[in-house]
Scaffold this active site. Structure first.
Site, mmCIF file in Angstrom:
data_model
loop_
_atom_site.group_PDB
_atom_site.id
_atom_site.type_symbol
_atom_site.label_atom_id
_atom_site.label_comp_id
_atom_site.label_asym_id
_atom_site.label_seq_id
_atom_site.Cartn_x
_atom_site.Cartn_y
_atom_site.Cartn_z
ATOM 1 N N SER A 32 0.865 -1.273 -0.037
ATOM 2 C CA SER A 32 0.212 0.047 0.129
ATOM 3 C C SER A 32 0.875 1.395 -0.049
ATOM 4 C CB SER A 32 -1.048 -0.119 1.224
ATOM 5 O OG SER A 32 -0.223 0.638 2.415
ATOM 6 N N TYR A 44 3.039 0.617 10.914
ATOM 7 C CA TYR A 44 2.357 0.419 9.892
ATOM 8 C C TYR A 44 3.451 0.989 8.566
ATOM 9 C CZ TYR A 44 -1.258 0.488 6.072
ATOM 10 O OH TYR A 44 -1.903 0.180 5.011
ATOM 11 N N LYS A 48 5.071 -1.317 5.783
ATOM 12 C CA LYS A 48 4.912 -1.469 4.258
ATOM 13 C C LYS A 48 6.369 -0.885 3.712
ATOM 14 C CE LYS A 48 0.824 -1.985 4.697
ATOM 15 N NZ LYS A 48 0.239 -3.076 4.437
ATOM 16 N N THR A 79 -13.168 -4.984 1.599
ATOM 17 C CA THR A 79 -13.235 -6.364 2.045
ATOM 18 C C THR A 79 -14.620 -6.587 2.971
ATOM 19 O OG1 THR A 79 -12.079 -5.854 3.994
ATOM 20 C CG2 THR A 79 -10.821 -6.583 2.093
#
Length: 158
Positions: A32, A44, A48, A79
């Site tokens: 992402s 996070y 990544k 999702t």
């Protein structure tokens, strides 16, 4: 932080290496934009960025075996988890709220099948080797290969 930086990339490297051995032709990962700009929190973003570095390094190591490694960056994917968090807002908007980050309109989110179409288009491209070691977004792939989401449209931002 250690579970995202230490465990997840190692697990994904193991899975990617296993896929490379099984297919010995092409491998794709998922990623992402959190690697390029602040998103959610430090752990996070570091996780990544580690996946993108792993993509670049694995591409070098696996190139002699004819394996291409590309990090595919989906946008917001609708999702089951996202659908469970959706709240209806005015003006036909579907929103999710992330604590501390605000509300996000998900009405133009990608379907999981859009991501699959992106990976399929990339994996069947005879020139995929030219992209090995890089990160590409699903929207860039849709424009390059001319596919759409299941509803026939491009997701928001694509």
């Amino acid at each position: 932080m250690s579970s995202r930086v230490g465990v997840a990339p190692r697990d994904e490297q193991s899975a990617a290496a296993a896929a490379a051995v099984i297919r010995a032709s092409r491998s794709s990962g998922g990623e992402s934009a959190g690697a390029r700009q602040y998103s959610h929190n430090t752990a996070y973003g570091v996780g990544k960025a580690a996946l993108d570095k792993m993509t670049a390094d694995m591409a070098v190591e696996l190139r002699p075996r004819g394996v291409s490694v590309v990090s595919v960056w989906p946008g917001l994917v609708r999702t089951e988890l996202v659908d469970a968090a959706v709240r209806r807002a005015g003006n036909d908007r579907s929103e999710i709220e992330l604590p501390g980050e605000g509300r996000f309109d998900v009405s133009g989110a990608e379907s999981p099948r859009f991501v699959g179409r992106a990976v399929t288009a990339l994996a069947t491209d005879p020139a995929v080797r030219d992209r090995s070691g890089s990160a590409v977004s699903t929207s860039d792939l849709a424009h390059r290969y001319g596919f759409t989401d299941v509803n026939g449209a491009l997701p928001a931002g694509a």
